[in-house]
Design a protein around this motif. Structure first.
Motif, PDB file in Angstrom:
ATOM      1  N   PHE A 388       0.844  -1.182   0.012  1.00 19.38           N
ATOM      2  CA  PHE A 388      -0.120   0.091  -0.078  1.00 19.38           C
ATOM      3  C   PHE A 388       0.980   1.338  -0.145  1.00 19.38           C
ATOM      4  O   PHE A 388       0.550   2.274  -0.585  1.00 19.38           O
ATOM      5  N   ASN A 389       1.869   1.396   0.591  1.00 19.05           N
ATOM      6  CA  ASN A 389       2.688   2.434   0.785  1.00 19.05           C
ATOM      7  C   ASN A 389       3.196   3.020  -0.473  1.00 19.05           C
ATOM      8  O   ASN A 389       3.318   4.270  -0.897  1.00 19.05           O
ATOM      9  N   GLY A 390       3.541   1.933  -1.525  1.00 22.34           N
ATOM     10  CA  GLY A 390       4.060   2.403  -2.554  1.00 22.34           C
ATOM     11  C   GLY A 390       3.512   2.497  -4.023  1.00 22.34           C
ATOM     12  O   GLY A 390       4.115   2.574  -5.087  1.00 22.34           O
ATOM     13  N   MET A 391       2.110   2.425  -3.978  1.00 20.58           N
ATOM     14  CA  MET A 391       1.429   2.735  -5.076  1.00 20.58           C
ATOM     15  C   MET A 391       0.626   3.791  -5.427  1.00 20.58           C
ATOM     16  O   MET A 391      -0.224   4.264  -4.306  1.00 20.58           O
ATOM     17  N   GLY A 392       1.193   4.661  -6.203  1.00 22.10           N
ATOM     18  CA  GLY A 392       0.726   6.097  -6.518  1.00 22.10           C
ATOM     19  C   GLY A 392      -0.913   5.979  -6.869  1.00 22.10           C
ATOM     20  O   GLY A 392      -1.469   7.010  -6.311  1.00 22.10           O
ATOM     21  N   ILE A 393      -1.052   5.290  -7.664  1.00 19.62           N
ATOM     22  CA  ILE A 393      -2.523   5.233  -8.103  1.00 19.62           C
ATOM     23  C   ILE A 393      -3.598   5.201  -6.964  1.00 19.62           C
ATOM     24  O   ILE A 393      -4.559   5.633  -6.890  1.00 19.62           O
TER      25      ILE A 393
END
Length: 465
Positions: A388-393
């Motif tokens: 979750f931390n790493g997904m811009g969308i």
């Protein structure tokens, strides 16, 4: 469009392909292609036949829709208790439908399933504790992610992350040469203050082989130096491998099971090559899960065990404190309210809750440690786990998810949060940036270094005039 140029069913396996996906800033082309990506229904049906066995099918059929899993889910709580956020609903409306329809689903369905799988569940497995039938939606969501990945419906950043593991055997573009150079550089930097300190590379038959999160050599090399300092003070006979040093697995978040297998086998090969008595990983939750909990099964080890005993960092540190290898100066103990973030992956899923609290008892003056509520195996996810931390969308959803942890921390009244996990550390950092509640956060290593007693023979010798 059966396949896109960037968004397709083919894993990223070459540096050229990886660079092409990376060049698509923010995944603009990638997500445009996803709108047209065709579902290979025959392949999906075959995948279900081959991999969806009795446990998953039984769980889907036996769910009584009682709703007891609802309040267990922090995403349900922070999203105004919407029925669509009940874990049972989320899995039944995605994986349940794929199984019921035997893979006869369309593009719109798969895109919605992707959003649910990666923005409405972190696979924290908390819901499984409260289900009267023991149904574990976290495990089923992991399975769903694998099906989605195989069809090309995976967030852009995780397509890249899984590709990094396949190309570099690390979650970031850090080569073995980059790694060893960083170790040499960190050892050299530390030697003025810590004479004789070394970061031994490829030392055979050491007592401990240490592995890390690739973010450390890439962005936080001081973490490697801190680990070396603590091993040095504790008098450990230790080493790092020149290859097989990366313990994490973004492939786990992506659902790329073949890349998971490749990654963990690379770590195990380093153990087989160097023959340490034990191994120890850094302060990272999912790294421990990938290497110690899930890893043996990915690698086909029938006993479900790693080649040698593989410790999480908190296990090694607690042992070092308990045995007196590292001693804390009582005058330097923390004398302000402090709380502890329990990582899902090695607390709820591995049972190290008392180990972490033992460490706290050495570092924090009695009366200053404040538990979050709930805590230990009942604690909520940090809000950024499972990728979750790493997904811009899905950043707006992730930021909203941080509210539960924000409120837990605020309720303690503490201004310092000990977070011995990379994802938790990142989420709490982002939480402060988003909500500005006036807190600080820390791994264990810098806290211990600040307050430990340094033996005289390890101190720098004063220069003679």
């Amino acid at each position: 469009m059966p396949e896109g140029i960037l968004c397709n069913k083919t894993p990223v396996t070459t540096q050229e392909a990886l660079e092409a996906v990376l060049a698509d800033k923010g995944g603009k082309q990638y997500y445009a292609e996803m709108l047209e990506l065709e579902v290979d229904k025959a392949k999906l049906a075959t995948s279900l036949k081959n991999t969806c066995k009795s446990r998953i099918r039984t769980w889907l059929e036996m769910c009584a829709h009682c709703g007891l899993c609802a309040d267990s889910c922090f995403l349900y709580l922070c999203n105004d208790r919407k029925p669509e956020q009940v874990p049972a609903y989320k899995i039944q409306s995605t994986l349940g439908e794929i199984v019921k329809r035997n893979g006869d689903v369309d593009n719109a369905f798969m895109r919605n399933a992707m959003e649910v799988a990666w923005s409405q569940c972190t696979c924290c497995n908390r819901c499984g504790q409260y289900c009267p039938y023991g149904i574990d939606m976290g495990i089923m969501f992991g399975y769903l992610r694998g099906l989605l990945y195989s069809q090309g419906f995976v967030p852009w950043e995780l397509k890249i992350g899984a590709g990094m593991h396949r190309v570099f055997k690390a979650q970031m573009n850090v080569t073995d040469e980059d790694w060893t150079e960083t170790c040499e550089w960190m050892a050299e930097e530390a030697q003025d203050e810590w004479p004789g300190l070394e970061i031994p590379i490829d030392k055979e038959n050491a007592d401990i082989m240490y592995t890390v999160n690739a973010r450390e050599p890439k962005h936080y090399p001081e973490d490697i130096s801190e680990a070396a300092i603590l091993f040095h003070v504790a008098g450990e006979n230790w080493t790092v491998p020149s290859s097989g040093w990366e313990q994490t697995s973004l492939s786990l978040f992506a659902g790329d099971w073949e890349a998971c297998k490749q990654q963990v086998e690379h770590v195990y090969a380093a153990i087989d090559r160097l023959k340490p008595k034990r191994a120890c990983g850094t302060e990272c939750g999912h790294a421990h899960r990938a290497t110690v909990i899930e890893g043996p099964y990915w690698a086909g080890r029938p006993d479900g065990l790693t080649p040698v005993r593989f410790l999480h960092y908190v296990e090694w540190l607690e042992e070092a404190l308990r045995l007196g290898k590292i001693k804390i100066d009582p005058a330097k103990r923390i004398k302000q309210p402090v709380t502890l973030q329990d990582s899902c992956n090695y607390i709820r899923n591995y049972g190290l809750k008392e180990i972490t609290r033992s460490i706290v008892s050495y570092l924090v003056e009695p009366g200053y440690f404040v538990e979050m509520s709930p805590n230990k195996e009942h604690n909520y996810c940090c809000g950024g786990g499972g990728g979750f931390n790493g997904m811009g969308i899905f950043r707006p959803q992730r930021n909203r998810a941080l509210m539960v942890k924000r409120d837990q921390i605020l309720a303690t009244g503490c201004k310092l949060v000990i977070a011995p996990c990379h994802n938790c550390w990142d989420a709490i950092r982002d939480l402060e940036e988003e909500f500005k509640i006036g807190i600080k956060w820390s791994f264990l290593k810098p806290l211990v270094i600040h307050m430990m007693e340094v033996p005289e023979h390890l101190k720098p010798k004063e220069e003679e005039e």
